[in-house]
Design an enzyme around this catalytic site. Structure first.
Site: not given
Length: 607
Positions: A261-262, A298
């Protein structure tokens, strides 16, 4: 189970106690151990405490008290059966009865990904219930199931991105054994399983890491507050915490990959970035087991260096295996919906769709991003970076769930236009990802929901989301994240799968995914020629031609229009076009060497 060594990293503590039992009745003093036991990435063992105790005799439950404080869960707890604020539970992951010894995995270049949220994929909301639907995914033609985060988070319901016990599997889903059963069943069905993991922050409720060690730093900041400490004092063990977590998922739970994630919020100024270490870890496991382990990031940076390999002397990129390409989603969303507010604004450019479908997954590849007020991104050279390293989508949990009422793309457009988007995505050279229910045009929204115990936190979330959407022009009432009705509304209704237009859409998706599964990557083409032309009735005709496949789609307009079959070499064939899929089905029937396309229709053919 006999007595065992229990350990905790608490470098700033003056005393640490092991608290035994679910209710914390007995405390046992721990001693500095002087060694981390060789955890991945560690440079020294300073700050570790240990003790040998018979935890099993106390129901397998335990916690830690630092400097006489209240008991807190183990940062490396494998199970929190009573929630993230309670005692941890022992789990022997080595005792899982695996049957997947013959599993050989799915390389990223052969992946078609299906993102699902365990809690709303089925009415029961468990791993076991999700496993009962694996046959649907096999028939659909996907090859990878991507689970949204399952690390333990507060309450029963949530998206999972506010997880606070990164090693524990959420109990409401079925806990550690439930996840192991799901992965084993998926492998038996021929499906790989990836897991979405969040290493850039922890949720606001139940985050006890600060009470044990310097897991966070004010040297860097993220949208969630202080950054995870990846490069400051004490960061060796923090990095080991993340690396060992990734190792656990990939080895102990037999997972085939992780979605990170991110990653742009993982602030790391070291010479060797933590993402590079994670990539090396996955590669090592792949080499030892022969089963591909894929790490997909991501990233908001639009930088192909994320997936570029490190060369001699450290030149090159971070070495991850894939990354999300949100620009593809944005361009398709604007094309199909007409929305152009906020960050969608730049993608209203008529050249956006031809660019992201024809030449590069990044629309912003060194171009001006008006939303950011600056130049953004870096060019992708597909002769160097394989196109399948970029994961693209028509819908995702973010793009649906972060809308005011969680409406899906197909809720606001005709079914035929939804089919056009599916065809554009699934014939592109990028690795496609679907969001659960997309394949049959699910009637259910997917909304934002939480289950926090603290009313102040719940109210803050309510007010924050209402204010955010009001700033973007939304005047309606935003669903209450704390209302269980929001979860119910977001749960898929499997009874509609075989009904009418839902069944027609599902058949269309299946045809495209089966073609993709059965066609080697090199035969699906890389770069393509994309044209957009007015149809003379107020709509437009969009044609995409690649080596191996072509499509023609009509968006909007009135009545039928005659267009030549895509690809340019089919009209002379007596048998007509070599059809892959058409929506509606009648659009694939040529007459006099022409296709008769109504508004919002699409035909895909082999070349």
């Amino acid at each position: 189970m006999s007595a065992q060594q229990v350990r905790l990293w608490a470098p700033d503590a003056e005393q640490v106690e092991l608290v035994l039992g679910a209710t914390g009745g007995e405390r046992v003093a721990m001693a500095p151990s002087g060694s981390s036991g060789g955890g991945a990435g560690t440079a020294s063992g300073d700050g570790w405490w240990s003790v040998t105790a018979d935890v099993a005799a106390h129901g397998g439950r335990y916690a830690f008290a630092v400097d006489g404080g209240d008991p807190v869960p183990d940062p490396r707890s494998r199970h929190q059966p009573d929630g993230v604020h309670a005692a941890s539970a022992l789990v022997d992951t080595g005792a899982f009865p695996w049957t997947d010894q013959g599993w050989r995995g799915v390389p990223l270049e052969r992946a078609a990904v299906y993102e699902l949220h365990v809690g709303t994929f089925t009415e029961a909301g468990t791993f076991d219930a999700a496993a009962e639907r694996l046959g649907h995914l096999v028939e659909l033609g996907v090859s990878v199931v991507e689970l949204m985060p399952v690390a333990a988070f507060p309450g029963r319901h949530g998206w999972g991105y506010d997880g606070v016990a990164l090693y524990a599997v959420h109990d409401a889903y079925g806990g550690p054994q439930g996840l192991a059963r799901f992965v084993d069943a998926a492998h038996a069905a021929g499906l790989a399983v990836w897991l979405d993991v969040v290493y850039n922050h922890l949720g606001p409720s139940g985050n006890y890491l600060r009470q044990t060690g310097p897991y966070f730093t004010d040297r860097h900041h993220t949208p969630w507050g202080e950054a995870v400490n990846l490069d400051g004092p004490g960061s060796d063990e923090v990095r080991a915490y993340l690396l060992d977590n990734a190792r656990m998922w990939l080895e102990d739970y037999h997972l085939d990959g992780l979605r990170l994630d991110a990653v742009h919020a993982l602030h790391d100024e070291r010479a060797v970035h933590v993402l590079e270490e994670l990539a090396a870890l996955a590669d090592d496991i792949t080499g030892r087991t022969g089963v591909p382990r894929s790490l997909v990031a991501e990233s908001d940076r639009n930088d192909p260096a994320t997936v570029a390999r490190r060369g001699p002397g450290g030149a090159g990129g971070l070495g991850l295996h894939g990354q999300w390409a949100d620009d593809v989603h944005h361009a398709l969303h604007v094309l199909l919906s007409g929305e152009s507010q906020g960050y969608y604004g730049d993608f209203a450019d008529p050249g956006a769709v031809p660019k992201v479908l024809g030449r590069t997954p990044f629309f912003h590849d060194g171009t001006l991003s008006t939303f950011r007020g600056r130049v953004h991104g870096r060019p992708v050279h597909l002769e160097v970076t394989e196109p399948w390293r970029f994961v693209a989508s028509l819908q995702t949990h973010d793009q649906v769930g972060n809308r005011a009422v969680g409406d899906r793309l197909h809720h606001g457009i005709p079914a035929g236009r939804h089919a056009v988007g599916a065809a554009l995505l699934l014939t592109a050279p990028w690795t496609p990802m679907l969001f659960m229910g997309e394949e049959w045009g699910a009637s259910t929204p997917w909304q934002y929901f939480t289950d926090h115990e603290e009313e102040w936190l719940a109210q803050s979330i309510r007010e924050g989301r209402q204010a955010e959407f009001a700033e973007h022009g939304w005047a309606g009432e935003v669903p209450d994240p704390q209302d269980t009705g929001t979860v119910t509304a977001s749960t898929l209704r499997w009874a509609e799968v075989d009904e009418g237009e839902h069944a027609e859409m599902l058949a269309f998706y299946r045809a495209l995914l089966h073609w993709r599964r059965d066609t080697p990557a090199q035969m699906r083409g890389t770069v393509g020629e994309v044209t957009r032309k007015p149809d003379g009735t107020g709509g437009e005709v969009l044609t995409v031609t690649r080596p191996g496949v072509a499509l023609v789609a009509r968006l909007g307009g009135e009545g039928e229009v005659a267009v030549p079959p895509p690809g340019g070499d089919h009209a002379a064939r007596p048998a007509g076009v070599d059809l892959v899929a058409a929506f509606p089905a009648t659009a694939g029937e040529p007459a006099a060497g022409q296709l008769r396309l109504g508004p919002d229709s699409v035909v895909v053919v082999r070349r």
